[in-house]
Design a protein around this motif. Structure first.
Motif, PDB file in Angstrom:
ATOM      1  N   PHE A  24       4.439 -21.949  13.373  1.00 52.13           N
ATOM      2  CA  PHE A  24       4.221 -20.905  12.364  1.00 52.13           C
ATOM      3  C   PHE A  24       5.435 -19.969  12.348  1.00 52.13           C
ATOM      4  O   PHE A  24       6.271 -20.022  13.252  1.00 52.13           O
ATOM      5  CB  PHE A  24       2.950 -20.103  12.676  1.00 52.13           C
ATOM      6  CG  PHE A  24       1.694 -20.918  12.606  1.00 52.13           C
ATOM      7  CD1 PHE A  24       1.143 -21.279  11.383  1.00 52.13           C
ATOM      8  CD2 PHE A  24       1.064 -21.354  13.770  1.00 52.13           C
ATOM      9  CE1 PHE A  24      -0.012 -22.052  11.322  1.00 52.13           C
ATOM     10  CE2 PHE A  24      -0.084 -22.129  13.718  1.00 52.13           C
ATOM     11  CZ  PHE A  24      -0.630 -22.476  12.486  1.00 52.13           C
ATOM     12  N   GLY A  28       4.550 -13.513  13.920  1.00 48.57           N
ATOM     13  CA  GLY A  28       3.110 -13.617  13.689  1.00 48.57           C
ATOM     14  C   GLY A  28       2.324 -13.770  14.974  1.00 48.57           C
ATOM     15  O   GLY A  28       2.877 -13.615  16.072  1.00 48.57           O
ATOM     16  N   PRO A  29       1.032 -14.072  14.861  1.00 53.42           N
ATOM     17  CA  PRO A  29       0.158 -14.117  16.042  1.00 53.42           C
ATOM     18  C   PRO A  29       0.538 -15.167  17.086  1.00 53.42           C
ATOM     19  O   PRO A  29       0.590 -14.859  18.275  1.00 53.42           O
ATOM     20  CB  PRO A  29      -1.228 -14.411  15.450  1.00 53.42           C
ATOM     21  CG  PRO A  29      -1.000 -14.881  14.053  1.00 53.42           C
ATOM     22  CD  PRO A  29       0.300 -14.290  13.611  1.00 53.42           C
ATOM     23  N   THR A  30       0.830 -16.401  16.659  1.00 51.97           N
ATOM     24  CA  THR A  30       1.166 -17.454  17.625  1.00 51.97           C
ATOM     25  C   THR A  30       2.508 -17.127  18.272  1.00 51.97           C
ATOM     26  O   THR A  30       2.690 -17.280  19.483  1.00 51.97           O
ATOM     27  CB  THR A  30       1.224 -18.826  16.932  1.00 51.97           C
ATOM     28  OG1 THR A  30       0.101 -18.953  16.058  1.00 51.97           O
ATOM     29  CG2 THR A  30       1.177 -19.953  17.953  1.00 51.97           C
ATOM     30  N   ASP A  31       3.424 -16.649  17.444  1.00 59.21           N
ATOM     31  CA  ASP A  31       4.751 -16.261  17.927  1.00 59.21           C
ATOM     32  C   ASP A  31       4.652 -15.131  18.956  1.00 59.21           C
ATOM     33  O   ASP A  31       5.365 -15.141  19.970  1.00 59.21           O
ATOM     34  CB  ASP A  31       5.585 -15.823  16.720  1.00 59.21           C
ATOM     35  CG  ASP A  31       7.043 -15.611  17.071  1.00 59.21           C
ATOM     36  OD1 ASP A  31       7.700 -16.580  17.485  1.00 59.21           O
ATOM     37  OD2 ASP A  31       7.517 -14.465  16.945  1.00 59.21           O
ATOM     38  N   HIS A  80      -2.588 -23.501  18.498  1.00 57.39           N
ATOM     39  CA  HIS A  80      -3.938 -22.987  18.698  1.00 57.39           C
ATOM     40  C   HIS A  80      -5.013 -23.952  18.191  1.00 57.39           C
ATOM     41  O   HIS A  80      -4.735 -25.132  17.962  1.00 57.39           O
ATOM     42  CB  HIS A  80      -4.059 -21.597  18.075  1.00 57.39           C
ATOM     43  CG  HIS A  80      -3.780 -21.552  16.595  1.00 57.39           C
ATOM     44  ND1 HIS A  80      -4.226 -22.504  15.719  1.00 57.39           N
ATOM     45  CD2 HIS A  80      -3.097 -20.653  15.845  1.00 57.39           C
ATOM     46  CE1 HIS A  80      -3.864 -22.192  14.491  1.00 57.39           C
ATOM     47  NE2 HIS A  80      -3.151 -21.070  14.548  1.00 57.39           N
ATOM     48  N   ALA A 144      -2.426 -19.224   6.326  1.00 57.45           N
ATOM     49  CA  ALA A 144      -1.192 -19.861   6.795  1.00 57.45           C
ATOM     50  C   ALA A 144      -1.229 -21.370   6.566  1.00 57.45           C
ATOM     51  O   ALA A 144      -0.673 -22.137   7.329  1.00 57.45           O
ATOM     52  CB  ALA A 144      -0.951 -19.519   8.258  1.00 57.45           C
ATOM     53  N   ALA A 148      -4.792 -23.838   9.382  1.00 57.68           N
ATOM     54  CA  ALA A 148      -4.398 -22.657  10.163  1.00 57.68           C
ATOM     55  C   ALA A 148      -5.646 -21.862  10.530  1.00 57.68           C
ATOM     56  O   ALA A 148      -6.701 -22.011   9.902  1.00 57.68           O
ATOM     57  CB  ALA A 148      -3.434 -21.791   9.359  1.00 57.68           C
ATOM     58  N   ALA A 149      -5.528 -21.002  11.527  1.00 53.29           N
ATOM     59  CA  ALA A 149      -6.673 -20.194  11.962  1.00 53.29           C
ATOM     60  C   ALA A 149      -7.198 -19.353  10.803  1.00 53.29           C
ATOM     61  O   ALA A 149      -8.415 -19.225  10.597  1.00 53.29           O
ATOM     62  CB  ALA A 149      -6.248 -19.304  13.124  1.00 53.29           C
ATOM     63  N   SER A 150      -6.281 -18.790  10.036  1.00 50.79           N
ATOM     64  CA  SER A 150      -6.666 -17.959   8.889  1.00 50.79           C
ATOM     65  C   SER A 150      -7.379 -18.772   7.819  1.00 50.79           C
ATOM     66  O   SER A 150      -8.207 -18.227   7.076  1.00 50.79           O
ATOM     67  CB  SER A 150      -5.406 -17.296   8.309  1.00 50.79           C
ATOM     68  OG  SER A 150      -4.355 -18.230   8.243  1.00 50.79           O
ATOM     69  N   GLY A 172       2.878 -18.788   7.737  1.00 53.17           N
ATOM     70  CA  GLY A 172       2.365 -18.096   8.906  1.00 53.17           C
ATOM     71  C   GLY A 172       1.735 -16.821   8.398  1.00 53.17           C
ATOM     72  O   GLY A 172       1.960 -16.435   7.236  1.00 53.17           O
ATOM     73  N   THR A 173       0.971 -16.129   9.253  1.00 49.28           N
ATOM     74  CA  THR A 173       0.360 -14.894   8.762  1.00 49.28           C
ATOM     75  C   THR A 173       1.307 -13.697   8.878  1.00 49.28           C
ATOM     76  O   THR A 173       0.970 -12.621   8.400  1.00 49.28           O
ATOM     77  CB  THR A 173      -0.997 -14.618   9.438  1.00 49.28           C
ATOM     78  OG1 THR A 173      -0.832 -14.678  10.844  1.00 49.28           O
ATOM     79  CG2 THR A 173      -2.044 -15.614   8.976  1.00 49.28           C
ATOM     80  N   GLN A 191      -5.726 -13.149  13.245  1.00 49.15           N
ATOM     81  CA  GLN A 191      -5.943 -12.881  14.666  1.00 49.15           C
ATOM     82  C   GLN A 191      -5.508 -11.468  15.064  1.00 49.15           C
ATOM     83  O   GLN A 191      -4.544 -10.929  14.517  1.00 49.15           O
ATOM     84  CB  GLN A 191      -5.173 -13.916  15.492  1.00 49.15           C
ATOM     85  CG  GLN A 191      -5.651 -15.339  15.222  1.00 49.15           C
ATOM     86  CD  GLN A 191      -4.644 -16.375  15.675  1.00 49.15           C
ATOM     87  OE1 GLN A 191      -4.531 -16.647  16.854  1.00 49.15           O
ATOM     88  NE2 GLN A 191      -3.898 -16.940  14.743  1.00 49.15           N
TER      89      GLN A 191
END
Ligand code: MLT
Length: 311
Positions: A24, A28-31, A80, A144, A148-150, A172-173, A191
């Motif tokens: 992503f 963002g969150p994963t980053d 994730h 995303a 994606a989680a979103s 990505g978010t 997230q």
């Protein structure tokens, strides 16, 4: 450095920097999780872990890149829950969640938040439900990409509200959040590792969290469950993988380093601030393998119920 070969003519792993792929966008969150972890793993590896952002297609592009990389320990994946959704969402996801990787371990679990641009009219989840019904097809929802989680949380939200929303995909978010702050998009489920600061500073409106318990760092935010959506729950677990065929000593070294990284007080403090739970007890190959086995069919069932078709 301790790179002298002991007996055999083989240098000790790792002898150069390691590439950690985040599928992503940066920032963002994963980053956020990946960069903290990369830093926390450095002492035990004696090498730098360099984060590479490879966004697109709900994380499947970056994940596939690692699946196809040399199995030498120099390409690792930080992904994730979306890892386990690709087989039910894509005809050709590019990887097999059971066969393409060696699991290293689980990392953190992250709750999600339902947020809106600061000037979006509804002030709570009840008003949101009424607003989307009255403004069918006009309300936009950022995500995303498929898987994606979103997107997962967004799909659950659409189900819960009983109204279709206009979805807008990003890499990505982080870029999605930029558009939310710029008021170009209305809603997002993202997230806490990306939203905590924006919620705290009032730059976005927040309606609810997706965990069954309130999040200690966002104590005023009600849960979806307590807001009338009984049983609405989604937590985004994160894991670390290397390509299938990576030698056992390399896997073992990464498992030890992951565990050392998770035990680092600085990492723990940062994750706590961002609302994430560190999964110390499952930070091993068995823990991650069990999670994937349980999650692949679970998501497949949710998408089937929601009528989400394969791409
Ligand atoms: C990201 O890092 O951009 C996210 O994890 C995106 C998502 O899965 O929603």
């Amino acid at each position: 450095s301790a790179m002298l070969a002991t007996g055999a003519a083989q240098a000790e792993y790792p002898e150069r920097p390691i590439n950690m792929v985040v599928p992503f966008a940066a920032g963002g969150p994963t980053d956020n999780v990946a960069r903290s972890l990369a830093e926390a793993m450095r002492p035990s590896l004696g090498q730098t872990v360099v984060v590479e952002n490879k966004g697109g297609a709900g994380g499947t592009i970056g994940t596939t890149q690692v699946a196809r990389a040399q199995p030498d320990g120099y390409s690792i994946l930080l992904m994730h829950a979306g890892f386990s959704t690709a087989p039910s969402l894509y005809k050709n996801p590019g990887y097999d969640p059971y066969k393409s990787f060696e699991p290293i371990g689980l990392v953190v679990d992250v709750p999600m938040t339902i947020i809106a641009r600061s000037d979006f009219p509804p002030n709570n989840i009840k008003e949101l439900a009424e607003y989307v019904k009255a403004n069918k097809d006009k309300v936009s929802l950022a995500n995303a990409g498929i898987g994606a989680a979103s997107h997962l949380c967004g799909t659950m939200l659409v189900e819960a509200l009983g109204v279709q929303l206009l979805t807008i995909p990003y890499k990505g978010t982080a870029p999605a959040m930029n558009d939310l702050l710029g008021k170009q998009v209305d809603l997002m489920c993202d997230q806490t590792t990306n939203t905590t600061q924006q919620i705290d500073s009032g730059k976005v409106k927040a309606y609810a969290v997706t965990s069954l318990q309130r999040v200690p760092t966002l104590p005023k935010l009600p849960t979806m469950d307590e807001s009338g959506y009984k049983g609405f729950e989604v937590g985004i677990w994160h894991g670390m993988w290397v390509p299938k065929g990576t030698p056992k000593p390399v896997v073992d070294k990464l498992v030890k380093s992951l565990q050392a990284g998770l035990a680092d007080p600085k990492f723990q403090e940062r994750m706590k601030q961002l609302g994430a739970t560190v999964l110390t007890n499952e930070a091993n190959p068995q823990g991650l393998e069990a999670k994937v086995k349980q999650q692949v069919p679970q998501w497949a069932e949710l998408f089937k119920k929601a009528g989400v078709e394969q791409q």
